[in-house]
Design an enzyme around this catalytic site. Sequence first.
Site, mmCIF file in Angstrom:
data_model
loop_
_atom_site.group_PDB
_atom_site.id
_atom_site.type_symbol
_atom_site.label_atom_id
_atom_site.label_comp_id
_atom_site.label_asym_id
_atom_site.label_seq_id
_atom_site.Cartn_x
_atom_site.Cartn_y
_atom_site.Cartn_z
ATOM 1 N N ALA A 67 0.866 -1.171 0.000
ATOM 2 C CA ALA A 67 0.000 0.000 0.000
ATOM 3 C C ALA A 67 0.908 1.227 0.000
ATOM 4 C CB ALA A 67 -0.888 -0.019 1.238
ATOM 5 N N GLY A 112 0.611 -5.024 0.832
ATOM 6 C CA GLY A 112 -0.592 -5.069 0.002
ATOM 7 C C GLY A 112 -0.356 -5.729 -1.356
ATOM 8 N N GLU A 115 -0.572 -9.338 -0.702
ATOM 9 C CA GLU A 115 -1.998 -9.606 -0.453
ATOM 10 C C GLU A 115 -2.795 -9.618 -1.761
ATOM 11 O OE1 GLU A 115 -1.996 -6.408 2.571
ATOM 12 O OE2 GLU A 115 -3.101 -7.811 3.835
ATOM 13 N N GLU A 135 4.468 -5.339 7.272
ATOM 14 C CA GLU A 135 3.681 -4.330 8.005
ATOM 15 C C GLU A 135 4.213 -4.080 9.409
ATOM 16 O OE1 GLU A 135 2.424 -6.672 6.109
ATOM 17 O OE2 GLU A 135 0.981 -5.728 4.766
HETATM 18 N N1 DAK Z 1 4.620 3.298 -0.713
HETATM 19 C C1 DAK Z 1 5.002 4.477 -1.249
HETATM 20 N N2 DAK Z 1 6.143 4.645 -1.939
HETATM 21 C C2 DAK Z 1 6.934 3.566 -2.104
HETATM 22 C C3 DAK Z 1 6.600 2.295 -1.560
HETATM 23 C C4 DAK Z 1 5.380 2.182 -0.838
HETATM 24 N N3 DAK Z 1 4.970 1.038 -0.341
HETATM 25 N N4 DAK Z 1 7.609 1.433 -1.866
HETATM 26 C C5 DAK Z 1 8.501 2.133 -2.569
HETATM 27 N N5 DAK Z 1 8.105 3.410 -2.717
HETATM 28 C C6 DAK Z 1 8.791 4.486 -3.418
HETATM 29 C C7 DAK Z 1 9.999 4.993 -2.617
HETATM 30 O O1 DAK Z 1 9.590 5.909 -1.627
HETATM 31 C C8 DAK Z 1 10.795 5.621 -3.731
HETATM 32 O O2 DAK Z 1 10.202 6.857 -4.078
HETATM 33 P P1 DAK Z 1 11.081 8.251 -3.981
HETATM 34 O O3 DAK Z 1 11.509 8.351 -2.559
HETATM 35 O O4 DAK Z 1 12.202 8.006 -4.957
HETATM 36 O O5 DAK Z 1 10.105 9.298 -4.428
HETATM 37 C C9 DAK Z 1 10.556 4.700 -4.916
HETATM 38 O O6 DAK Z 1 9.337 3.997 -4.633
HETATM 39 C C10 DAK Z 1 11.656 3.690 -5.135
HETATM 40 O O7 DAK Z 1 11.852 2.997 -3.918
HETATM 41 P P2 DAK Z 1 13.311 2.826 -3.256
HETATM 42 O O8 DAK Z 1 14.202 3.948 -3.610
HETATM 43 O O9 DAK Z 1 13.094 2.522 -1.812
HETATM 44 O O10 DAK Z 1 13.816 1.523 -4.047
HETATM 45 P P3 DAK Z 1 14.831 0.407 -3.522
HETATM 46 O O11 DAK Z 1 15.134 -0.455 -4.697
HETATM 47 O O12 DAK Z 1 15.958 1.035 -2.774
HETATM 48 O O13 DAK Z 1 13.975 -0.450 -2.455
HETATM 49 C C11 DAK Z 1 12.040 -1.632 -1.650
HETATM 50 C C12 DAK Z 1 12.902 -1.191 -2.878
HETATM 51 C C13 DAK Z 1 10.765 -2.286 -2.206
HETATM 52 C C14 DAK Z 1 12.824 -2.654 -0.829
HETATM 53 C C15 DAK Z 1 11.738 -0.386 -0.779
HETATM 54 O O14 DAK Z 1 11.188 0.623 -1.642
HETATM 55 C C16 DAK Z 1 10.761 -0.658 0.316
HETATM 56 O O15 DAK Z 1 11.124 -1.201 1.338
HETATM 57 N N6 DAK Z 1 9.512 -0.255 0.080
HETATM 58 C C17 DAK Z 1 8.497 -0.336 1.102
HETATM 59 C C18 DAK Z 1 7.990 -1.724 1.230
HETATM 60 C C19 DAK Z 1 6.915 -1.755 2.217
HETATM 61 O O16 DAK Z 1 7.159 -1.638 3.431
HETATM 62 N N7 DAK Z 1 5.718 -1.752 1.718
HETATM 63 C C20 DAK Z 1 4.540 -1.518 2.495
HETATM 64 C C21 DAK Z 1 4.153 -2.776 3.119
HETATM 65 S S1 DAK Z 1 2.920 -2.466 4.259
HETATM 66 C C22 DAK Z 1 -4.062 -0.516 4.976
HETATM 67 C C23 DAK Z 1 -4.213 -1.739 4.415
HETATM 68 C C24 DAK Z 1 -3.145 -2.421 3.977
HETATM 69 C C25 DAK Z 1 -1.907 -1.913 4.142
HETATM 70 C C26 DAK Z 1 -1.765 -0.669 4.701
HETATM 71 C C27 DAK Z 1 -2.821 0.028 5.099
HETATM 72 N N8 DAK Z 1 -5.150 0.176 5.470
HETATM 73 C C28 DAK Z 1 -6.373 -0.451 5.527
HETATM 74 C C29 DAK Z 1 -5.020 1.521 5.957
HETATM 75 C C30 DAK Z 1 -0.779 -2.583 3.686
HETATM 76 C C31 DAK Z 1 0.388 -2.163 4.113
HETATM 77 C C32 DAK Z 1 1.537 -2.512 3.361
HETATM 78 O O17 DAK Z 1 1.486 -2.810 2.196
#
Ligand code: DAK
Length: 260
Positions: A67, A112, A115, A135
């Site tokens: 997400a 997400g 998921e 998460e």
């Molecule tokens: N959201 C927003 N931006 C994201 C993102 C994300 N999930 N993942 C990556 N980006 C963005 C980065 O911020 C970066 O943008 P800029 O800063 O350059 O503007 C760009 O994509 C490239 O990412 P990186 O520079 O970080 O790229 P790397 O190759 O170094 O790293 C990575 C890739 C996938 C390992 C890293 O980007 C990362 O750790 N990303 C986050 C992964 C993550 O934690 N995802 C979220 C999981 S939690 C909800 C329901 C469900 C959920 C939430 C709420 N509600 C009901 C409210 C689910 C939650 C999740 O999905």
Amino acid sequence: MEYNNLIVELADDIITLTISREKALNALNKETMQELNHFFTVEALQNKSLKGIIITGAGPKSFVAGADIKEFLGLDADAGKEMAKYGQDVFFAIEQFHRPVIAAVNGFALGGGCELAMACHMRIAGEKARFSQPEVNLGLIPGYGGTQRLVQLIGKGKAMELLMTADMVGAEEALRLGLVNHVVPQGDEVTKAKEILLKISEKAPLAISKIISCVDAFYRICEDGFAKEVAEFGACCKTEDFKEGAAAFVERRKADFKGR
Ligand code: DAK
């Protein structure tokens, strides 16, 4: 409807649906969720000769990196619950779609994104695909059915480990765990998914729809689990840990959780 974040391509009565926010690694923002909802509950239903749908991510690196964390900042408990319920309903629409839906996982499938892949009927992984439910790094729990579907697919023990450690697993490990159906050379995910959909399309269409609804019925026992996930997700949104986790991601630093 014109979509800003989805590319819809129809060929051989198969739709390839590409989540297209490459700059954010195809993270699911609110608008993308609304577009997915419209696609599965309105547009795709209008195609009467549809053989199936393939979902993939734009670019070489990511299926869906979760997400959109940048939209989480400032989320309160009520908004969190509402968002989780909406997202669960969108993913139910995918899971219950009457034609087969296959995820062609071409890179990161995180949070997400994992998921979303799990809500599809099957998953094909490219060799570089990576799966995780991270998460807990953000002070959250999965909100789009992850606590339920990961257990369904890989069993309780391993699901507990992945949900609590946020470990990432590669394609071969995902295959071993039963999280994906096949691993193919990087770039061949959509081709393999299409091959499977064409094979299925030779079978009786009504029987295929009934397989989907019957297999789904087996899991409806988990409905309470999905509701609990929504409630607990909302509760996470009230915590200081969640504010810290989301801020730490945006500020590119390690989160300092206090358990509050
Ligand atoms: N959201 C927003 N931006 C994201 C993102 C994300 N999930 N993942 C990556 N980006 C963005 C980065 O911020 C970066 O943008 P800029 O800063 O350059 O503007 C760009 O994509 C490239 O990412 P990186 O520079 O970080 O790229 P790397 O190759 O170094 O790293 C990575 C890739 C996938 C390992 C890293 O980007 C990362 O750790 N990303 C986050 C992964 C993550 O934690 N995802 C979220 C999981 S939690 C909800 C329901 C469900 C959920 C939430 C709420 N509600 C009901 C409210 C689910 C939650 C999740 O999905």
